[in-house]
Each structure stands twice: as structure tokens, then as C-alpha cells.
Scaffold this active site. Structure first.
Site, PDB file in Angstrom:
ATOM      1  N   GLN A 109       4.892   3.588  12.592  1.00 55.38           N
ATOM      2  CA  GLN A 109       5.622   4.655  12.222  1.00 55.38           C
ATOM      3  C   GLN A 109       6.703   4.317  11.561  1.00 55.38           C
ATOM      4  OE1 GLN A 109       5.813   7.817  11.330  1.00 55.38           O
ATOM      5  NE2 GLN A 109       5.088   8.614  12.995  1.00 55.38           N
ATOM      6  N   TYR A 162       3.757   2.156  17.106  1.00 51.84           N
ATOM      7  CA  TYR A 162       5.216   2.919  17.112  1.00 51.84           C
ATOM      8  C   TYR A 162       6.315   1.925  17.630  1.00 51.84           C
ATOM      9  CZ  TYR A 162       1.993   7.047  16.523  1.00 51.84           C
ATOM     10  OH  TYR A 162       1.074   7.702  16.092  1.00 51.84           O
ATOM     11  N   GLU A 214       1.035   5.750   0.625  1.00 53.41           N
ATOM     12  CA  GLU A 214       0.589   6.870   1.454  1.00 53.41           C
ATOM     13  C   GLU A 214       0.733   8.294   0.622  1.00 53.41           C
ATOM     14  OE1 GLU A 214       0.334   6.613   5.641  1.00 53.41           O
ATOM     15  OE2 GLU A 214       0.850   8.872   5.498  1.00 53.41           O
ATOM     16  N   ALA A 237      -3.975  19.485   9.093  1.00 55.19           N
ATOM     17  CA  ALA A 237      -4.088  19.987  10.451  1.00 55.19           C
ATOM     18  C   ALA A 237      -5.448  20.935  10.214  1.00 55.19           C
ATOM     19  CB  ALA A 237      -3.102  20.776  10.914  1.00 55.19           C
ATOM     20  N   HIS A 285       3.637  -0.618   3.843  1.00 50.22           N
ATOM     21  CA  HIS A 285       2.839   0.425   3.514  1.00 50.22           C
ATOM     22  C   HIS A 285       3.970   1.593   3.216  1.00 50.22           C
ATOM     23  CE1 HIS A 285      -0.268   3.369   3.830  1.00 50.22           C
ATOM     24  NE2 HIS A 285       0.349   4.130   4.816  1.00 50.22           N
ATOM     25  N   PHE A 313      12.234  14.593   9.724  1.00 49.29           N
ATOM     26  CA  PHE A 313      10.938  13.532   9.927  1.00 49.29           C
ATOM     27  C   PHE A 313      11.310  12.794  11.246  1.00 49.29           C
ATOM     28  CE2 PHE A 313       9.578  13.519   5.275  1.00 49.29           C
ATOM     29  CZ  PHE A 313       8.892  14.711   5.501  1.00 49.29           C
ATOM     30  N   HIS A 341      -7.485   9.093   5.852  1.00 46.45           N
ATOM     31  CA  HIS A 341      -7.035   9.165   7.246  1.00 46.45           C
ATOM     32  C   HIS A 341      -8.203  10.271   8.011  1.00 46.45           C
ATOM     33  CE1 HIS A 341      -2.636   8.188   6.738  1.00 46.45           C
ATOM     34  NE2 HIS A 341      -3.529   7.231   5.734  1.00 46.45           N
ATOM     35  N   SER A 350       0.731  -1.291  -0.208  1.00 38.60           N
ATOM     36  CA  SER A 350      -0.038  -0.008   0.094  1.00 38.60           C
ATOM     37  C   SER A 350       0.970   1.345   0.152  1.00 38.60           C
ATOM     38  CB  SER A 350      -1.017  -0.250   1.109  1.00 38.60           C
ATOM     39  OG  SER A 350      -0.219  -0.228   2.378  1.00 38.60           O
ATOM     40  N   ARG A 405      -5.236  10.171  16.174  1.00 36.27           N
ATOM     41  CA  ARG A 405      -5.374  11.499  17.081  1.00 36.27           C
ATOM     42  C   ARG A 405      -4.967  12.776  16.285  1.00 36.27           C
ATOM     43  NH1 ARG A 405      -1.498  13.475  21.719  1.00 36.27           N
ATOM     44  NH2 ARG A 405      -0.333  14.045  19.716  1.00 36.27           N
ATOM     45  N   GLY A 406      -3.609  12.718  15.754  1.00 26.17           N
ATOM     46  CA  GLY A 406      -3.206  13.607  15.067  1.00 26.17           C
ATOM     47  C   GLY A 406      -2.034  14.422  15.841  1.00 26.17           C
ATOM     48  N   ASP A 407      -1.389  15.424  15.063  1.00 26.41           N
ATOM     49  CA  ASP A 407      -0.250  16.107  15.910  1.00 26.41           C
ATOM     50  C   ASP A 407      -0.844  17.342  16.258  1.00 26.41           C
ATOM     51  OD1 ASP A 407       2.069  14.285  16.148  1.00 26.41           O
ATOM     52  OD2 ASP A 407       2.197  14.616  13.834  1.00 26.41           O
ATOM     53  N   LYS A 445       5.885  11.008  -4.285  1.00 26.24           N
ATOM     54  CA  LYS A 445       6.825  10.548  -5.308  1.00 26.24           C
ATOM     55  C   LYS A 445       6.719   9.183  -5.545  1.00 26.24           C
ATOM     56  CE  LYS A 445       9.339  14.643  -5.431  1.00 26.24           C
ATOM     57  NZ  LYS A 445       8.894  15.403  -4.245  1.00 26.24           N
ATOM     58  N   HIS A 495       6.062   6.293  20.838  1.00 22.02           N
ATOM     59  CA  HIS A 495       5.374   7.604  20.490  1.00 22.02           C
ATOM     60  C   HIS A 495       6.168   8.439  21.270  1.00 22.02           C
ATOM     61  CE1 HIS A 495       2.716  10.874  20.446  1.00 22.02           C
ATOM     62  NE2 HIS A 495       2.454  10.831  19.279  1.00 22.02           N
TER      63      HIS A 495
HETATM   64  P1  FAD Z   1      -3.035   8.077  20.127  1.00 23.10           P
HETATM   65  O1  FAD Z   1      -2.968   6.772  19.961  1.00 23.10           O
HETATM   66  O2  FAD Z   1      -4.024   9.052  20.683  1.00 23.10           O
HETATM   67  O3  FAD Z   1      -1.521   8.453  20.917  1.00 23.10           O
HETATM   68  C1  FAD Z   1      -0.954   9.622  21.233  1.00 23.10           C
HETATM   69  C2  FAD Z   1      -0.194   9.472  22.701  1.00 23.10           C
HETATM   70  O4  FAD Z   1      -0.987   9.435  23.566  1.00 23.10           O
HETATM   71  C3  FAD Z   1       0.540   8.282  22.475  1.00 23.10           C
HETATM   72  O5  FAD Z   1       1.946   8.786  23.357  1.00 23.10           O
HETATM   73  C4  FAD Z   1      -0.138   7.179  23.400  1.00 23.10           C
HETATM   74  O6  FAD Z   1       0.843   6.484  24.347  1.00 23.10           O
HETATM   75  C5  FAD Z   1      -0.713   8.317  24.425  1.00 23.10           C
HETATM   76  N1  FAD Z   1      -2.319   7.608  24.425  1.00 23.10           N
HETATM   77  C6  FAD Z   1      -3.180   7.126  23.547  1.00 23.10           C
HETATM   78  N2  FAD Z   1      -4.353   6.847  24.061  1.00 23.10           N
HETATM   79  C7  FAD Z   1      -4.338   7.218  25.365  1.00 23.10           C
HETATM   80  C8  FAD Z   1      -5.293   7.477  26.116  1.00 23.10           C
HETATM   81  N3  FAD Z   1      -6.605   6.904  25.988  1.00 23.10           N
HETATM   82  N4  FAD Z   1      -5.143   8.091  27.436  1.00 23.10           N
HETATM   83  C9  FAD Z   1      -3.706   8.870  27.650  1.00 23.10           C
HETATM   84  N5  FAD Z   1      -2.759   8.649  26.801  1.00 23.10           N
HETATM   85  C10 FAD Z   1      -3.016   7.750  25.601  1.00 23.10           C
HETATM   86  N6  FAD Z   1      -1.173  12.797  11.533  1.00 23.10           N
HETATM   87  C11 FAD Z   1      -2.043  13.549  10.780  1.00 23.10           C
HETATM   88  O7  FAD Z   1      -2.100  14.734  11.341  1.00 23.10           O
HETATM   89  N7  FAD Z   1      -2.636  13.201   9.881  1.00 23.10           N
HETATM   90  C12 FAD Z   1      -2.524  12.131   9.165  1.00 23.10           C
HETATM   91  O8  FAD Z   1      -3.077  11.523   8.150  1.00 23.10           O
HETATM   92  C13 FAD Z   1      -1.669  11.125   9.762  1.00 23.10           C
HETATM   93  N8  FAD Z   1      -1.344   9.647   9.548  1.00 23.10           N
HETATM   94  C14 FAD Z   1      -0.481   8.825   9.882  1.00 23.10           C
HETATM   95  C15 FAD Z   1      -0.463   7.631   9.390  1.00 23.10           C
HETATM   96  C16 FAD Z   1       0.433   6.487  10.104  1.00 23.10           C
HETATM   97  C17 FAD Z   1       0.389   5.282   9.706  1.00 23.10           C
HETATM   98  C18 FAD Z   1       1.067   7.074  11.340  1.00 23.10           C
HETATM   99  C19 FAD Z   1       2.082   6.118  12.104  1.00 23.10           C
HETATM  100  C20 FAD Z   1       0.895   8.436  11.895  1.00 23.10           C
HETATM  101  C21 FAD Z   1      -0.063   9.253  11.321  1.00 23.10           C
HETATM  102  N9  FAD Z   1       0.063  10.633  11.849  1.00 23.10           N
HETATM  103  C22 FAD Z   1      -0.953  11.608  11.169  1.00 23.10           C
HETATM  104  C23 FAD Z   1       0.745  11.039  12.773  1.00 23.10           C
HETATM  105  C24 FAD Z   1       0.013  10.862  14.089  1.00 23.10           C
HETATM  106  O9  FAD Z   1      -1.325  11.697  14.139  1.00 23.10           O
HETATM  107  C25 FAD Z   1       0.864  11.293  15.384  1.00 23.10           C
HETATM  108  O10 FAD Z   1       1.835  10.268  15.515  1.00 23.10           O
HETATM  109  C26 FAD Z   1       0.240  11.524  16.568  1.00 23.10           C
HETATM  110  O11 FAD Z   1       1.065  12.353  17.603  1.00 23.10           O
HETATM  111  C27 FAD Z   1      -0.352  10.289  17.289  1.00 23.10           C
HETATM  112  O12 FAD Z   1      -1.502  10.006  16.796  1.00 23.10           O
HETATM  113  P2  FAD Z   1      -2.101   8.482  17.411  1.00 23.10           P
HETATM  114  O13 FAD Z   1      -3.301   8.149  16.468  1.00 23.10           O
HETATM  115  O14 FAD Z   1      -1.125   7.453  17.422  1.00 23.10           O
HETATM  116  O15 FAD Z   1      -2.672   8.933  18.776  1.00 23.10           O
END
Ligand code: FAD
Length: 287
Positions: A179, A148, A17, A52, A269, A219, A78, A15, A108-110, A275, A152
């Protein structure tokens, strides 16, 4: 096609992205890149990131729809929790479903650039597991989530990060995508820990082919991944020779991908950065 049903067919699932371009011209160019990729490597599915905010969010929907309708490739949108209430998420995902999109990567997103830490929006979600639980209750989708191998960056410990990864699977993630990372052993160790913790879903390695040293250093710093020192030294020795950097990155990715598939990865993936050259070369070597 539901992506959860693709894995486990006894062959690796490949796949790719992409991120949504900001303009119509950029989007048309991306469609051409994807059409080339389709004829060269027949991707099993293509995913499109969620930005964002602003107009690129609508473009995620638009690009995934075009991928499915114009190219006949399974698409995945996503969806993040950033800047969106439950009602906003509901509205957005209803529109995806109405366009025939069955696959969503729930994240969750950054935090947006101006913010240091992630602030959950009013009546929104704090973490991906909450978004997954909501989507599972509201829709019949094939859902994925992120994981991760190098932990993370915000997680207090590897154990807690894995506990929350388990929570994402319990809340409906049918597969996990990692990741980016550069050492296959990190994946093998992570999968072993995940299996011991009871995670049974496919765990798909995320591969970023290196095409530029400065870019990959940015990155890896952002996402907490490590560039192994011997690889960094090899890339540094290439100096300003862009073709040599690209060749080194591709060579490393081919070795990494072979080792991952031999170790039982269900697919690969590729983070393409829109590119196709590097990914095509890697897949040509693997096949
Ligand atoms: P979470 O699972 O919420 O984790 C975030 C942090 O909180 C971690 O440290 C975790 O240990 C902790 N945590 C998780 N759940 C809980 C809880 N319930 N209570 C307390 N702590 C908790 N970003 C974008 O903006 N757009 C995208 O399209 C995008 N695509 C991505 C695709 C992939 C395959 C990957 C790996 C990342 C992508 N990201 C994207 C980046 C991602 O949004 C970031 O890595 C973000 O910081 C964490 O997202 P997450 O879904 O893992 O969050």
C-alpha cells in the site's frame, strides 16, 4: 513476460499502475499517456486496477490487452473478489488468459460505496488468500498480492495482518506490492518482520507521488497510511500554488525512492492516477 521472473535480475524493476477510464475517449487518451511514458522511461510492466463493478471491469481486460498488443509492454490485470462468484472469476480470468495476459494481482477489494463492510458474494471468496488458492489451482499464472506496511485498516493486529500476508504467499503470490506510504523506515521495518515470518518473495514498495494535498489526505484516511507531519506542513505552506505542491511531492518521492532502493527494494511500483508528469520526473532523477 511473467512478472515473478522480472524481479531478482539485479536491477530495480519500475512499474506503473493505472485505472481504466470510463469512456472510449478516456481510454484512447490513456493509451497516449502510456505511449509517452514508454518512450520516456521504458516501464518494466504496467498494471491496471479492477473497479467495483460495471463496464470498467471489462475495460481492465481491454486496457491490459491494448498495453500488451499495441505498446509491447508487459501488462498485469488486477482481479478482486467483489461481487463475483467463483464461476464469474473463472470466466473473467479465462478471458484474460485467452488474450495472452499472464500476470494477475489478486485482491479482496474494498466494499462497494453503499456497504460499510466487505460481504463475500454467494459462492465467492472472503479474502485474497482464497482467491489466490483458486487461481493457483485453475491457472498457470504469475500472481501477486497486496501488503500493508502500516497494517490494513480492518486488521485486528499487525501480527494477524502479517499472518494473512503469509497465507497469501503460501496460496501462490509470487510477489507483494505495498500500500502507499511516505516514510521509508516503515517499509524497512515491514520487510524485516516479513522475512522473520518466513516470507521470501519480493516486496515492492508502492509509491504515490503527491500532486494535491486534499486528495492525498483523502487517500491516506481511506487506506490507513500516515502523512508525516513535517511533509504535511511543507505542503500546507504551498497554499494554492499547485506547481509548488507538485514540486514538493516530487522532491519527497525522489528522496523516498532513493532511500528505498538503497535499502534493497527490488523495484518501485508507482500509483500514477493516470498522470505521467510526476512519475517521469521522479524516474529521471533516479536514473
Ligand atoms: P485481504 O488480504 O483479504 O485482507 C483484507 C483484511 O482481512 C485485512 O485486514 C487482513 O488482515 C484480513 N484477512 C486477510 N485474509 C484473511 C482471512 N483468510 N481470514 C480473516 N481475515 C483475513 N482495490 C480494488 O478494488 N481494485 C484494485 O484494483 C486494487 N488494487 C490494489 C493494488 C494494490 C497494490 C493495493 C495495495 C491495494 C489495491 N486495492 C484495490 C485495494 C484493496 O482491495 C484493499 O486494500 C482491500 O481492503 C484489501 O485487499 P487485500 O487483497 O489486501 O485483502
Amino acid at each position: 513476460m511473467r512478472i515473478v521472473d522480472l524481479y531478482g535480475q539485479g536491477r530495480p524493476i519500475f512499474s506503473f499502475e493505472f485505472f481504466p477510464p470510463k469512456t472510449d475517449a478516456g481510454e484512447n487518451k490513456l493509451m497516449e499517456t502510456m505511449a509517452d511514458l514508454k518512450s520516456a522511461v521504458e516501464p518494466d510492466f504496467v498494471s491496471v486496477t479492477y473497479g467495483a463493478g460495471g463496464s470498467t471491469r471489462d475495460r481492465t481486460h481491454g486496457v491490459v490487452t491494448r498495453i500488451q498488443d499495441e505498446l509491447g509492454i508487459t501488462g498485469m490485470a488486477h482481479q478482486t473478489c467483489v461481487g463475483a462468484s467463483r464461476a464469474d472469476v473463472l470466466d473473467n480470468v479465462k478471458r484474460l488468459v485467452a488474450s495472452g495476459i499472464e500476470n494477475v494481482l489478486a485482491l479482496r477489494g474494498d466494499p462497494p460505496e453503499a456497504q460499510e463492510t466487505f460481504e463475500p458474494p454467494a459462492d465467492g471468496f472472503s479474502h485474497a488468500n482464497e482467491l489466490l488458492a483458486f487461481l493457483s489451482a485453475e491457472f498457470d499464472l504469475s500472481l501477486g498480492a497486496a501488503c500493508y506496511p502500516e497494517v490494513h485498516p480492518e486488521a485486528p493486529s499487525a501480527k494477524e495482518d502479517l499472518d494473512w500476508t503469509c497465507a497469501k504467499v503460501k496460496s501462490g503470490a509470487g510477489f507483494l506490492t505495498t500500500q502507499l506510504f511516505f516514510d521509508p523506515d516503515l517499509y524497512v521495518r515491514f520487510v524485516s518482520r516479513a522475512r522473520k515470518a518466513g516470507i521470501a518473495v519480493p516486496i515492492v514498495p508502492g509509491i504515490m507521488p503527491i500532486t494535491n494535498l486534499g486528495q492525498i489526505e483523502r487517500f491516506t484516511k481511506m487506506c490507513g497510511a500516515e502523512l508525516p507531519e513535517p511533509l504535511r506542513e511543507r505542503l500546507q505552506r504551498c497554499g494554492d500554488d499547485d506547481a509548488a505542491v507538485m514540486a514538493t511531492g516530487i522532491e519527497h518521492a525522489i528522496t523516498q525512492c532513493r532511500q528505498l532502493l538503497e535499502a534493497g527494494a527490488p523495484g518501485l511500483h508507482f500509483y500514477t492516477l493516470n498522470k505521467s508528469h510526476a512519475t517521469r520526473s521522479i524516474l529521471a532523477a533516479l536514473r
